[in-house]
Design an enzyme around this catalytic site. Structure first.
Site, PDB file in Angstrom:
ATOM      1  N   THR A 166       5.913 -11.099 -14.691  1.00 52.85           N
ATOM      2  CA  THR A 166       6.013 -12.288 -15.542  1.00 52.85           C
ATOM      3  C   THR A 166       4.689 -13.032 -15.420  1.00 52.85           C
ATOM      4  OG1 THR A 166       6.846 -13.758 -13.798  1.00 52.85           O
ATOM      5  CG2 THR A 166       8.492 -12.495 -15.019  1.00 52.85           C
ATOM      6  N   ALA A 169       5.800 -12.984  -9.759  1.00 51.43           N
ATOM      7  CA  ALA A 169       5.979 -14.395 -10.133  1.00 51.43           C
ATOM      8  C   ALA A 169       4.651 -15.089  -9.847  1.00 51.43           C
ATOM      9  CB  ALA A 169       7.108 -15.011  -9.322  1.00 51.43           C
ATOM     10  N   VAL A 197       3.982 -12.035  -5.256  1.00 52.80           N
ATOM     11  CA  VAL A 197       3.304 -13.259  -5.708  1.00 52.80           C
ATOM     12  C   VAL A 197       2.069 -12.875  -6.524  1.00 52.80           C
ATOM     13  CG1 VAL A 197       2.103 -15.348  -4.970  1.00 52.80           C
ATOM     14  CG2 VAL A 197       4.161 -14.596  -3.755  1.00 52.80           C
ATOM     15  N   LYS A 198       1.966 -13.496  -7.694  1.00 50.45           N
ATOM     16  CA  LYS A 198       0.842 -13.191  -8.581  1.00 50.45           C
ATOM     17  C   LYS A 198      -0.161 -14.344  -8.512  1.00 50.45           C
ATOM     18  CE  LYS A 198       0.700 -11.160 -13.245  1.00 50.45           C
ATOM     19  NZ  LYS A 198       1.434 -11.139 -14.520  1.00 50.45           N
ATOM     20  N   VAL A 199      -1.422 -14.007  -8.283  1.00 52.56           N
ATOM     21  CA  VAL A 199      -2.474 -15.036  -8.226  1.00 52.56           C
ATOM     22  C   VAL A 199      -3.601 -14.638  -9.174  1.00 52.56           C
ATOM     23  CG1 VAL A 199      -1.959 -15.618  -5.803  1.00 52.56           C
ATOM     24  CG2 VAL A 199      -3.763 -13.957  -6.307  1.00 52.56           C
TER      25      VAL A 199
END
Ligand code: G3P
Length: 217
Positions: free
Chosen positions: A27, A56, A82-84
């Protein structure tokens, strides 16, 4: 090659998960906005549907707040990735979270050097955006070829997650290059099943079968 779906629409995710072919979900803030739902709730629901990683994305731009957001997102479910973004603060956050055992997907990658940095920061996934490069007349798949080669040269464990896939040819090219994952909209996954000769052939088989008057069971 693993298939992730790039959406926050739980109806689509549920339907595709039923095929048994879905390995994960990605996402981003735009997709969460499109869902019209509270992020923590939609991420929790997606994590219940799909066993694989669910990306996310943090929305802060400074390291400390990104880290806090990343730790919060990871607390939602054990399969949250975790998306950064690929910024200095994003990679610093990636290093800390990865050292803590949290899988991190580094997004908004548009160059092979950026991908090299993400691997050195311990990312589980790097997301080069092929469609957006093609949109501005650059070679999206050329970037995938470079990143796959560089990661092989140094045996990096970071997986190449081809993002911004727009059509089945991107999927085919990614698979030929040995990319580990492709994330694609539901429409592209569904398009992979289709071939006009399959439809035509099935129609003929069923017409001939009907003439026999038989049933198998
Ligand atoms: O989620 C990241 C990426 O897949 C977005 O794709 O089509 O908005 O360029 P697109």
């Amino acid at each position: 090659m693993k298939f992730f779906v790039d959406t926050a629409d739980v109806t689509d995710i549920r339907a595709l998960a039923g095929s048994g072919l879905l390995d994960g979900v990605t996402t981003n803030p735009s997709l969460i906005a499109k869902s019209g739902r509270k992020m923590s709730e939609v991420i929790a629901e997606i994590c219940d549907i799909v066993e694989g990683p669910v990306s996310a994305e943090v929305t802060a731009t400074d390291h400390e707040t990104m880290l806090a957001e990343g730790r919060y997102l990871r607390s939602i479910a054990s399969n949250v990735c975790v998306k950064v973004p690929l910024t200095e603060a994003g990679l610093r956050t990636c290093k800390v979270l990865s050292d803590e055992g949290t899988p991190v997907n580094v997004t908004l990658c548009f160059s092979a050097n950026q991908a090299l940095l993400a691997a050195k920061a311990g990312a589980s996934f790097i997301s080069p955006f092929v469609g957006r490069l093609d949109d501005i007349g650059q070679d999206g798949m050329g970037l995938i070829a470079d990143v796959v080669q560089i990661y092989r040269n140094y045996a990096f464990k970071t997986e190449v997650l081809v993002a911004s896939i727009r059509h089945p040819v991107h999927v085919l090219q990614s698979a030929k290059l040995g990319a580990h994952v492709g994330t694609m909209p539901p429409s592209v996954i569904r398009a992979l099943f289709k071939h006009p000769l399959t439809d035509k052939g099935l129609e003929a088989f069923l017409a001939d079968w009907a003439k026999t008057g038989q049933t198998i069971i």
